[in-house]
Design a protein around this motif. Structure first.
Motif, PDB file in Angstrom:
ATOM      1  N   ALA B 137      -0.908 -10.495 -14.212  1.00  0.00           N
ATOM      2  CA  ALA B 137      -2.310 -10.266 -14.581  1.00  0.00           C
ATOM      3  C   ALA B 137      -3.242 -10.631 -13.443  1.00  0.00           C
ATOM      4  O   ALA B 137      -4.224  -9.931 -13.164  1.00  0.00           O
ATOM      5  CB  ALA B 137      -2.649 -11.081 -15.826  1.00  0.00           C
ATOM      6  N   GLY B 138      -2.911 -11.723 -12.767  1.00  0.00           N
ATOM      7  CA  GLY B 138      -3.743 -12.160 -11.651  1.00  0.00           C
ATOM      8  C   GLY B 138      -3.769 -11.135 -10.524  1.00  0.00           C
ATOM      9  O   GLY B 138      -4.792 -10.966  -9.846  1.00  0.00           O
ATOM     10  N   ALA B 139      -2.651 -10.443 -10.334  1.00  0.00           N
ATOM     11  CA  ALA B 139      -2.603  -9.424  -9.287  1.00  0.00           C
ATOM     12  C   ALA B 139      -3.578  -8.296  -9.594  1.00  0.00           C
ATOM     13  O   ALA B 139      -4.187  -7.710  -8.689  1.00  0.00           O
ATOM     14  CB  ALA B 139      -1.180  -8.886  -9.150  1.00  0.00           C
ATOM     15  N   ILE B 140      -3.738  -8.016 -10.878  1.00  0.00           N
ATOM     16  CA  ILE B 140      -4.695  -6.975 -11.285  1.00  0.00           C
ATOM     17  C   ILE B 140      -6.126  -7.476 -11.052  1.00  0.00           C
ATOM     18  O   ILE B 140      -6.965  -6.768 -10.497  1.00  0.00           O
ATOM     19  CB  ILE B 140      -4.461  -6.603 -12.763  1.00  0.00           C
ATOM     20  N   ALA B 141      -6.386  -8.716 -11.452  1.00  0.00           N
ATOM     21  CA  ALA B 141      -7.722  -9.292 -11.233  1.00  0.00           C
ATOM     22  C   ALA B 141      -8.046  -9.321  -9.737  1.00  0.00           C
ATOM     23  O   ALA B 141      -9.180  -9.083  -9.326  1.00  0.00           O
ATOM     24  CB  ALA B 141      -7.787 -10.695 -11.828  1.00  0.00           C
ATOM     25  N   ARG B 142      -7.045  -9.598  -8.941  1.00  0.00           N
ATOM     26  CA  ARG B 142      -7.253  -9.645  -7.489  1.00  0.00           C
ATOM     27  C   ARG B 142      -7.717  -8.289  -6.958  1.00  0.00           C
ATOM     28  O   ARG B 142      -8.608  -8.223  -6.099  1.00  0.00           O
ATOM     29  CB  ARG B 142      -5.943 -10.052  -6.806  1.00  0.00           C
ATOM     30  N   LYS B 143      -7.112  -7.231  -7.489  1.00  0.00           N
ATOM     31  CA  LYS B 143      -7.536  -5.882  -7.083  1.00  0.00           C
ATOM     32  C   LYS B 143      -9.003  -5.652  -7.437  1.00  0.00           C
ATOM     33  O   LYS B 143      -9.756  -5.046  -6.676  1.00  0.00           O
ATOM     34  CB  LYS B 143      -6.690  -4.824  -7.797  1.00  0.00           C
ATOM     35  N   LEU B 144      -9.411  -6.117  -8.607  1.00  0.00           N
ATOM     36  CA  LEU B 144     -10.806  -5.938  -9.028  1.00  0.00           C
ATOM     37  C   LEU B 144     -11.729  -6.772  -8.144  1.00  0.00           C
ATOM     38  O   LEU B 144     -12.827  -6.340  -7.797  1.00  0.00           O
ATOM     39  CB  LEU B 144     -10.966  -6.314 -10.499  1.00  0.00           C
ATOM     40  N   LEU B 145     -11.287  -7.973  -7.787  1.00  0.00           N
ATOM     41  CA  LEU B 145     -12.118  -8.852  -6.955  1.00  0.00           C
ATOM     42  C   LEU B 145     -12.269  -8.325  -5.525  1.00  0.00           C
ATOM     43  O   LEU B 145     -13.294  -8.550  -4.876  1.00  0.00           O
ATOM     44  CB  LEU B 145     -11.530 -10.270  -6.920  1.00  0.00           C
ATOM     45  N   GLU B 146     -11.232  -7.645  -5.046  1.00  0.00           N
ATOM     46  CA  GLU B 146     -11.315  -7.075  -3.689  1.00  0.00           C
ATOM     47  C   GLU B 146     -12.529  -6.172  -3.565  1.00  0.00           C
ATOM     48  O   GLU B 146     -13.201  -6.155  -2.524  1.00  0.00           O
ATOM     49  CB  GLU B 146     -10.056  -6.255  -3.383  1.00  0.00           C
ATOM     50  N   ARG B 147     -12.827  -5.458  -4.629  1.00  0.00           N
ATOM     51  CA  ARG B 147     -13.994  -4.560  -4.622  1.00  0.00           C
ATOM     52  C   ARG B 147     -15.298  -5.342  -4.528  1.00  0.00           C
ATOM     53  O   ARG B 147     -16.343  -4.796  -4.207  1.00  0.00           O
ATOM     54  CB  ARG B 147     -14.000  -3.694  -5.870  1.00  0.00           C
ATOM     55  N   ARG B 148     -15.255  -6.612  -4.890  1.00  0.00           N
ATOM     56  CA  ARG B 148     -16.458  -7.446  -4.835  1.00  0.00           C
ATOM     57  C   ARG B 148     -16.494  -8.291  -3.551  1.00  0.00           C
ATOM     58  O   ARG B 148     -17.419  -9.072  -3.348  1.00  0.00           O
ATOM     59  CB  ARG B 148     -16.487  -8.407  -6.021  1.00  0.00           C
ATOM     60  N   GLY B 149     -15.441  -8.161  -2.731  1.00  0.00           N
ATOM     61  CA  GLY B 149     -15.392  -8.941  -1.492  1.00  0.00           C
ATOM     62  C   GLY B 149     -14.986 -10.393  -1.711  1.00  0.00           C
ATOM     63  O   GLY B 149     -15.315 -11.256  -0.903  1.00  0.00           O
ATOM     64  N   VAL B 150     -14.268 -10.663  -2.786  1.00  0.00           N
ATOM     65  CA  VAL B 150     -13.842 -12.036  -3.078  1.00  0.00           C
ATOM     66  C   VAL B 150     -12.379 -12.217  -2.686  1.00  0.00           C
ATOM     67  O   VAL B 150     -11.545 -11.367  -3.002  1.00  0.00           O
ATOM     68  CB  VAL B 150     -14.025 -12.361  -4.584  1.00  0.00           C
ATOM     69  N   GLN B 151     -12.082 -13.330  -1.970  1.00  0.00           N
ATOM     70  CA  GLN B 151     -10.687 -13.646  -1.627  1.00  0.00           C
ATOM     71  C   GLN B 151     -10.298 -14.997  -2.214  1.00  0.00           C
ATOM     72  O   GLN B 151     -11.095 -15.922  -2.186  1.00  0.00           O
ATOM     73  CB  GLN B 151     -10.490 -13.732  -0.099  1.00  0.00           C
ATOM     74  N   VAL B 152      -9.093 -15.072  -2.697  1.00  0.00           N
ATOM     75  CA  VAL B 152      -8.591 -16.309  -3.296  1.00  0.00           C
ATOM     76  C   VAL B 152      -7.325 -16.724  -2.562  1.00  0.00           C
ATOM     77  O   VAL B 152      -6.392 -15.935  -2.438  1.00  0.00           O
ATOM     78  CB  VAL B 152      -8.280 -16.101  -4.795  1.00  0.00           C
ATOM     79  N   VAL B 153      -7.297 -17.966  -2.066  1.00  0.00           N
ATOM     80  CA  VAL B 153      -6.088 -18.440  -1.404  1.00  0.00           C
ATOM     81  C   VAL B 153      -5.804 -19.895  -1.817  1.00  0.00           C
ATOM     82  O   VAL B 153      -6.712 -20.715  -1.873  1.00  0.00           O
ATOM     83  CB  VAL B 153      -6.191 -18.297   0.140  1.00  0.00           C
TER      84      VAL B 153
END
Lengths: 351, 351, 351, 351
Positions: B137-153
């Motif tokens: 699920a997080g991988a899907i959220a990550r795809k959505l966040l990429e469109r907003r310019g958000v990175q999580v590490v």
């Protein structure tokens, strides 16, 4: 969704701004037929009020509990129980200076970005005053928990680097910092008074113990008992961290050391803090929270105006140099709400 | 209510037991029309899988991502996106010995008390295997966040008392403990391997940074951004604490020191960890979690049988001597889910 | 939020598109320790399947129930119970013609507007096939209700203007339209077969009776038992109305006539349909739903293409000329889910 | 969970008993920055108040709107907006006679069974007075919808068997029954006055039209726009049924007749009532509700006391002989709340 409600079965919704007409709370899902009086709530409100001692804000924000609905002939009816606390001693003009500036450590900048406008007087909803409704709701939850034999107690464990070395529960309400060690308490008071005299503030650590919770309370996976408690505590403005049982110290432990072994008499240790897999073990639930130093200080600070221009700000007003003693009843209130809610969720699952 | 769902606008529900037929997740509320492929999810699953190195469990639990619904012609449809991961390499017989006993540090005792019965094989839902659905699920959220310019590490900051002293993001995926300091990483590996050789385990600290979040994201009062992140992190089995920004260190700081002053160029410090009043400041969001030592160890431990009789237990099986490296992708997944959900909540409020 | 979940304490989430790989459901909050077998669910699935007679679709969509999680050694575990139904006999190419056009009576136009794209094959999530998951979940709720002594039965009351005049419960499953009057049933079958022969369809009325509900079940104000049942029923694609007890006839009645008087033996009438103030009276709960004629017909109809150009459409494929008999188990399933959920909510309130 | 909240993104919680100190509502999730004045709400409250004419209750329950929070300098802040309406003209002694008896048609018996106790004065929460809070909240939602170009209007379509034959929107607020046909209105008034003179009451049908909703609003599957509207309407005490578009008449129609065909200029008919697959088509949303005759009548009725003894009851007090005209603003309020909420949910999905 918009963040002013908490809980599933026992659900609270708080309302009101720091310098609006009133703050308060609706509690829905209260067990019907339980004796409840305004004084049950007032006792807790009085523990949260400012002006209790030299270490708390001198504001005269004395809250008189007013139950508007949900009680009939001295008993809860099971319908929404509404408590209103009318604001008194408001001095919005004290905030005129900061209308156009962001106070460091406050939510001014973030609220303006979120809402596109803000009620600058005393932080609006971001004010600690919002917690008055929580304490009222917590007092109701506490009454419900008493019937289950559950007790919740919180206390200051550390302030400004001074830590308690002993634990005497009977001392907590006897000293102005609500510490569990009277000697440490005296030093804490000195430190806070000294900082207040120079317009500064300090942080601390508050510990909470919940006793008498039966084993098996809490939900698996996302709504773990510790997860809900963590959310509840981090929802309190000044809280910056939480740890259960051994907490951060567990990071340096080994499994053979941290695992709580069992004997025929029960668990031999409680490194888990009374929760395993998100569900109560029957041991005391123990957690600690990190409380940041109060943001409102009168030391000059660098900031910017809403239009971006730099300025030096000196927040005046009557503020708490250390919020720990007043956060104690809020921590207890939130813990009561979480645990009672979890008992009700368990009833729904098993019945 | 029963705890297997998380999120408001982007809502996930995980299902499946460790040794059942499959685990998986339904993600509801996904933005429609976004390109998404199974490989986008597989990449993250592979980071979570066991058997990656000497410091992780040798179980061959290789998860092949299987999207069952919610994708049409390579794009999200906005309807429930279901990912199933069929269980392989199950050895339920490995758990026969513990059917009638409680393993120290595990949720065996609490699950039995909660449900009145339990699936003893590999902890059932309390197993770390449940997090596979979260990572998907997080991988899907990550795809959505990429469109907003958000990175999580996220990365390991400390293991068994050995702390990182430098930060090099490019090193994280290059060492088996996912530490941000290659020198510390080497020592951590030695320590973990040594403990594994004697059947013991150790804990650690994982840090997570979220960059690119616009100011104004997060809800006030109960659903503060840090409160939701705290709940998300404490819902991960091995996590025993969380702190934001200065965290527990703030307890010993003064307001004049902790407050993040502002200049025309923005904030001068980030003691708040990127969140003020529960709402993002626009600075990096920074938090750390305490990870307990893995409960499954083969060192003999005192415990009791279900009938109360005392015994010595030695948990056999293939387990992780330190879960930090495998918890990193889970932390990232949960952070992605929280932040994307909060963006959607903000859209609902302002539109 | 995104609409694929239903219920509070007993919560279901359905997933899957009509012509995707599978449809299914997760049921969270199931009482643990209850005996449950796949055949308990299969029985209900078989009542919903197409191809049961001349009045239903000849599609061979035979659903084999597959429980993926939440059962252990023949009993519910209290963790998410997942049922998957793999799609068979898919013929997406049958839908190629309608890829670029909107079928009258279908959700093609609204889905495209909502999502910006759509899975045109067999209506995707808007397909009646989505209800397979509901029926599976309802079969589980039915098992839980049996322990409470609650029975739920639905039946066709009217089709194409032909109304039942007698009520014989034992006849319902003996005729292909599931009517409660065998004589009316015969006429209904003739009418439906005749309409099918010319490629048209017709609507009807389905009645549902819930017996054995204790007085006091249901929530006040917004979550009234009738309000939740109304939502549940209107969430079924073809349903266009609902009425309880006297229903729309009450609009022409007087208070002295409609009020249900009481004697020492209980209520003298049941115009209220077993619900007063949103809470069960202990009498049978009775409601009726209006079922629209099936939208899929092969009669030529005026419509437009996605690009706005007008055209004549003739929907081919294998469809139900009247959906009443197949909607009966869906109505029962949703009623079971609502009533069981309300029992659990009552347990949470009172415990 | 306990039923006093409604909505997801725009969430309301009502509180207060009929004869308690006050009733009111909290609205959370209001778009910030929207101009809102107490008079915007007062206008709608005045349409709901009793004593407007010979066909409504003569009680002097004049509600003065009091906004306690959520407004700052004439604009919504986005924080909980609280409206309190203090109760006046309470005569609890008028209810002393019914303390120990169940009034037919009322929720007395069911509330006692649910809660184990009840506030017998004026039905407590089951009173129509609870809807005052809904109307206040609806007025706020209406302001938000105005910005989207959405209008909501409801009116009496039928009373006591007398149906409107014409539709003139400008007539609705000009006649005391709020009918859309002035000739029918005159006959309705005669009928209601005549029934009132003999202490009896009658029911009716209210229709609601929502114009200007963009296509694509509403959620699929369980939270269909019509499902949420059905729940909202059935949550109003006197409502016993709802139908959309052709409604129950659809049961006797054929698909070729009921399907709404399309041309280049849009839909040719609106049998669906503006909703397909639970999502708005862009056409007017049309539904009708069945309103039961008011339960409070002074005609002698058979009932029992709480101890089970039979008695004859004559409910005295000042009641509405037909509730239709006063239910009209409640229907509009609930429709406003549902539609605005759905717009916000769509914003969350697509953003």
């Amino acid at each position: 969704m918009a963040g002013s409600s908490f809980g599933e079965c026992l659900k609270i919704t708080t309302f009101g701004e720091s310098h609006g007409e009133a703050v308060g709370v609706i509690v829905d899902g209260v067990t019907p037929g339980v004796e409840l009086h305004e004084r049950d709530i007032q006792i807790q409100m009085d523990r949260r009020k400012p002006g209790q001692s030299a270490v708390t804000s001198p504001r005269n924000e004395y809250d008189i509990v007013h139950i508007v609905s949900g009680i009939y002939e001295g008993k809860t009816t099971g319908t929404p129980l509404t408590v209103i606390l009318y604001n008194k001693d408001m001095r919005p003009e004290a905030y005129d200076d900061i209308r156009e500036s962001f106070r460091p450590g406050h939510a001014d900048y973030t609220y303006l970005n979120k809402y596109g406008l803000r009620d600058h007087r005393g932080s609006g909803r971001a004010s600690g005053r919002e917690t008055a409704g929580r304490v009222a709701a917590g007092a109701i939850a506490r009454k419900l928990l008493e019937r289950r034999g559950v007790q919740v107690v919180a206390y200051t464990k550390e302030i400004g680097g001074i830590a308690c070395r002993t634990f005497d529960e009977s001392e907590i309400e006897r000293n102005p910092v609500r510490a569990c060690d009277p000697e440490a308490a005296a030093k804490m008071v000195d430190k806070v008074v000294q900082l207040a005299s120079v317009g500064d503030s300090c942080g601390g650590i508050v510990e909470c113990v919940v006793r008498g919770v039966a084993p098996g309370i809490g939900e698996p996976v996302f709504d773990k008992l510790d997860a809900e408690l963590a959310k509840a505590m981090l929802s309190i403005g000044a809280v910056k961290g939480i740890e259960f049982g051994a907490g951060f110290a567990a990071a340096a432990m080994q499994g053979s050391e941290h695992n709580d072994a069992m004997s025929a008499d029960g668990f031999l240790t409680n490194h888990a803090g009374g929760i395993a897999g998100g569900i109560s073990t029957g041991q005391p639930i123990v957690f600690r929270i990190a409380v940041k130093p109060t943001s409102s200080i009168s030391v000059p600070q660098h900031t910017v105006r809403v239009d971006g221009e730099e300025r030096i700000i000196e927040t005046r007003g009557r503020h708490d140099p250390c919020i720990c003693p007043r956060i104690v009843p809020v921590v207890e209130a939130m813990a009561c709400l979480v645990v009672e809610d979890m008992y009700k969720r368990q009833a729904a699952l098993r019945n």
